[in-house]
Design an enzyme around this catalytic site. Structure first.
Site, PDB file in Angstrom:
ATOM      1  N   HIS A   1      42.013  45.882  39.011  1.00  0.00           N
ATOM      2  CA  HIS A   1      42.771  44.783  39.632  1.00  0.00           C
ATOM      3  C   HIS A   1      43.224  45.308  40.997  1.00  0.00           C
ATOM      4  O   HIS A   1      44.405  45.572  41.225  1.00  0.00           O
ATOM      5  CB  HIS A   1      43.965  44.428  38.750  1.00  0.00           C
ATOM      6  CG  HIS A   1      44.567  43.077  39.016  1.00  0.00           C
ATOM      7  ND1 HIS A   1      44.318  42.345  40.163  1.00  0.00           N
ATOM      8  CD2 HIS A   1      45.429  42.323  38.277  1.00  0.00           C
ATOM      9  CE1 HIS A   1      45.001  41.209  40.112  1.00  0.00           C
ATOM     10  NE2 HIS A   1      45.671  41.174  38.985  1.00  0.00           N
TER      11      HIS A   1
ATOM     12  N   ARG B   1      38.104  36.163  39.338  1.00  0.00           N
ATOM     13  CA  ARG B   1      38.653  36.872  38.173  1.00  0.00           C
ATOM     14  C   ARG B   1      37.752  36.573  36.972  1.00  0.00           C
ATOM     15  O   ARG B   1      37.401  35.409  36.736  1.00  0.00           O
ATOM     16  CB  ARG B   1      40.077  36.425  37.867  1.00  0.00           C
ATOM     17  CG  ARG B   1      40.543  36.928  36.508  1.00  0.00           C
ATOM     18  CD  ARG B   1      42.000  36.650  36.242  1.00  0.00           C
ATOM     19  NE  ARG B   1      42.858  37.508  37.054  1.00  0.00           N
ATOM     20  CZ  ARG B   1      44.148  37.689  36.803  1.00  0.00           C
ATOM     21  NH1 ARG B   1      44.725  37.081  35.777  1.00  0.00           N
ATOM     22  NH2 ARG B   1      44.866  38.460  37.576  1.00  0.00           N
TER      23      ARG B   1
ATOM     24  N   ARG C   1      50.038  34.204  38.596  1.00  0.00           N
ATOM     25  CA  ARG C   1      50.484  34.679  39.923  1.00  0.00           C
ATOM     26  C   ARG C   1      49.335  35.097  40.839  1.00  0.00           C
ATOM     27  O   ARG C   1      49.423  34.869  42.055  1.00  0.00           O
ATOM     28  CB  ARG C   1      51.558  35.751  39.791  1.00  0.00           C
ATOM     29  CG  ARG C   1      51.188  37.039  39.207  1.00  0.00           C
ATOM     30  CD  ARG C   1      52.246  37.564  38.262  1.00  0.00           C
ATOM     31  NE  ARG C   1      52.107  36.936  36.972  1.00  0.00           N
ATOM     32  CZ  ARG C   1      53.086  36.298  36.335  1.00  0.00           C
ATOM     33  NH1 ARG C   1      54.274  36.248  36.856  1.00  0.00           N
ATOM     34  NH2 ARG C   1      52.859  35.758  35.157  1.00  0.00           N
ATOM     35  N   THR C   2      48.279  35.685  40.297  1.00  0.00           N
ATOM     36  CA  THR C   2      47.184  36.080  41.199  1.00  0.00           C
ATOM     37  C   THR C   2      46.516  34.835  41.773  1.00  0.00           C
ATOM     38  O   THR C   2      46.241  34.758  42.973  1.00  0.00           O
ATOM     39  CB  THR C   2      46.152  36.948  40.453  1.00  0.00           C
ATOM     40  OG1 THR C   2      46.850  37.987  39.764  1.00  0.00           O
ATOM     41  CG2 THR C   2      45.159  37.573  41.418  1.00  0.00           C
TER      42      THR C   2
ATOM     43  N   LYS D   1      25.418  24.518  31.758  1.00  0.00           N
ATOM     44  CA  LYS D   1      24.040  24.011  31.601  1.00  0.00           C
ATOM     45  C   LYS D   1      23.034  25.147  31.652  1.00  0.00           C
ATOM     46  O   LYS D   1      21.831  24.910  31.719  1.00  0.00           O
ATOM     47  CB  LYS D   1      23.736  23.010  32.729  1.00  0.00           C
ATOM     48  CG  LYS D   1      24.617  21.786  32.742  1.00  0.00           C
ATOM     49  CD  LYS D   1      24.278  20.899  33.949  1.00  0.00           C
ATOM     50  CE  LYS D   1      25.498  20.578  34.751  1.00  0.00           C
ATOM     51  NZ  LYS D   1      25.195  19.977  36.040  1.00  0.00           N
TER      52      LYS D   1
HETATM   53  N1   CP Z   1      49.789  40.325  37.577  1.00  0.00           N
HETATM   54  C1   CP Z   1      48.836  39.383  37.297  1.00  0.00           C
HETATM   55  O1   CP Z   1      47.624  39.613  37.466  1.00  0.00           O
HETATM   56  O2   CP Z   1      49.320  38.201  36.831  1.00  0.00           O
HETATM   57  P1   CP Z   1      48.467  36.902  36.452  1.00  0.00           P
HETATM   58  O3   CP Z   1      47.614  37.271  35.266  1.00  0.00           O
HETATM   59  O4   CP Z   1      49.467  35.834  36.161  1.00  0.00           O
HETATM   60  O5   CP Z   1      47.580  36.588  37.619  1.00  0.00           O
END
Ligand code: CP
Length: 328
Positions: A140, A107, A57-58, A86
């Site tokens: 997050h 991420r 979702r993110t 590399k």
């Molecule tokens: N809530 C959330 O971060 O979901 P994902 O890991 O699917 O991005």
């Protein structure tokens, strides 16, 4: 330029502003004309989605948030397909991304990388904003934003988040969403936080110290049923077994930390149930039908809040306000 490395970039006026902007964007996007106008706001911008830890979702909400504003996106979702394989350093990789795009959303499986990327921007000729889309077990911040928006919307008839009792349950030790949300609670008046977790996964000392230093009242318990009738919101999280070192998840009895039909009977009529998703067995699927289950709406809010954040980063908020006054 501002980076979103952690929640410290947000204060109450900015949080309120982003919530209002989110609602305006959603309203504008409802009409085909509004959606087309939004897509004209940043068609010359490009964004890089650098996700080296799994995400549904993110990733999708960031990608689509960019598209709502007309921003084109590129992605790397696995460092084994980049030149890192590399031996290219993290810093050189980020610098390379910044040569091609105007925003980097990232991420990582470990903490600290978004901060390193943001620090690098001070020393290169073409700096771009960095958004942390989840950094290991640590932070997050954009999830915390959409959580704030969902809470504010849920309580808009009863004074918003101020004065509410918020329970956070599950793997608090390794849950970056609850760690970021806890930090944002300092911007709300009269909030009380209740951490509900098995001993193995209690909230870490750094967040407890943060709460104490910032005068955020909080308590800790392992007894969900006793506290549930007091809560205005219960924010449930899954066990983050991907962070297990010695299979510590397998020995924990999760049954006392789940929401099912029995728990629905204990919860206030006006309370809301939230979850960052993905879920495990900690919320029974039967709960989805309950009007207090807010997690699917929370997930949808994520894209709109991320549109608002990206618009803010690119100084597009005034244009969105003008669109909203014209089109709504
Ligand atoms: N809530 C959330 O971060 O979901 P994902 O890991 O699917 O991005």
């Amino acid at each position: 330029m501002f980076h979103v490395v952690d929640t410290s970039v947000f204060d109450r006026p900015l949080l309120d502003d982003l919530c209002e902007l989110t609602t305006l964007v959603r309203t504008v996007a409802k009409s085909p004309e509004g959606a087309r106008c939004l897509q004209q706001l940043a068609p010359t911008k490009r964004a890089m989605l650098y996700f080296t830890q799994p995400s549904t979702r993110t990733f999708l909400s960031m990608n689509n948030a960019c598209h709502v504003l007309g921003i084109r996106t590129s992605e790397i979702r696995n460092s084994s397909v980049s030149s890192e394989v590399k031996g290219e350093t993290f810093e050189d990789s980020i610098r390379t991304f910044s040569s091609y795009v105007d925003l980097i959303v990232m991420r990582t499986p470990d903490p600290g990388y978004a901060a390193r990327a943001a620090a690098l921007m001070d020393s290169i000729p073409r700096p771009v904003p960095i958004i942390n889309a989840g950094s290991g077990k640590d932070q997050h911040p954009t999830q915390a934003l959409l959580d704030i928006y969902t809470l504010e919307r849920s309580f808009e008839e009863s004074g918003g988040i101020d004065g509410k009792i918020i329970g956070m349950m599950g793997d608090l030790k390794r849950g970056r969403t609850v760690r970021s949300l806890s930090r944002l609670m300092r911007h709300y008046e009269g909030v009380r936080v209740v951490f509900i977790a098995p001993d193995t996964f209690e909230m870490e000392p750094d967040i407890r110290a943060f709460m104490a230093e910032n005068d955020i009242p909080f308590e800790e318990t392992g007894r969900l049923h006793e506290i549930l009738p007091e809560l205005d919101a219960i924010y449930v999280t899954r066990i983050q077994s991907e962070h297990d070192v010695n299979d510590e998840s397998s020995g924990v009895n999760l049954a006392p930390f789940t929401i099912g039909t029995h728990e629905l009977g204990l919860l206030k009529k006006t309370a809301v149930i939230m979850h960052p998703l993905p879920r495990g067995p900690e919320i029974a699927v039967e709960v989805d039908q309950d009007p207090r289950a807010m997690y699917w709406r929370q997930e949808r809010n994520g894209m709109w809040m991320r549109v608002a954040l990206i618009a803010k980063i690119f100084d597009l908020d005034q244009e969105i306000r003008e669109l909203a006054s014209r089109i709504r």
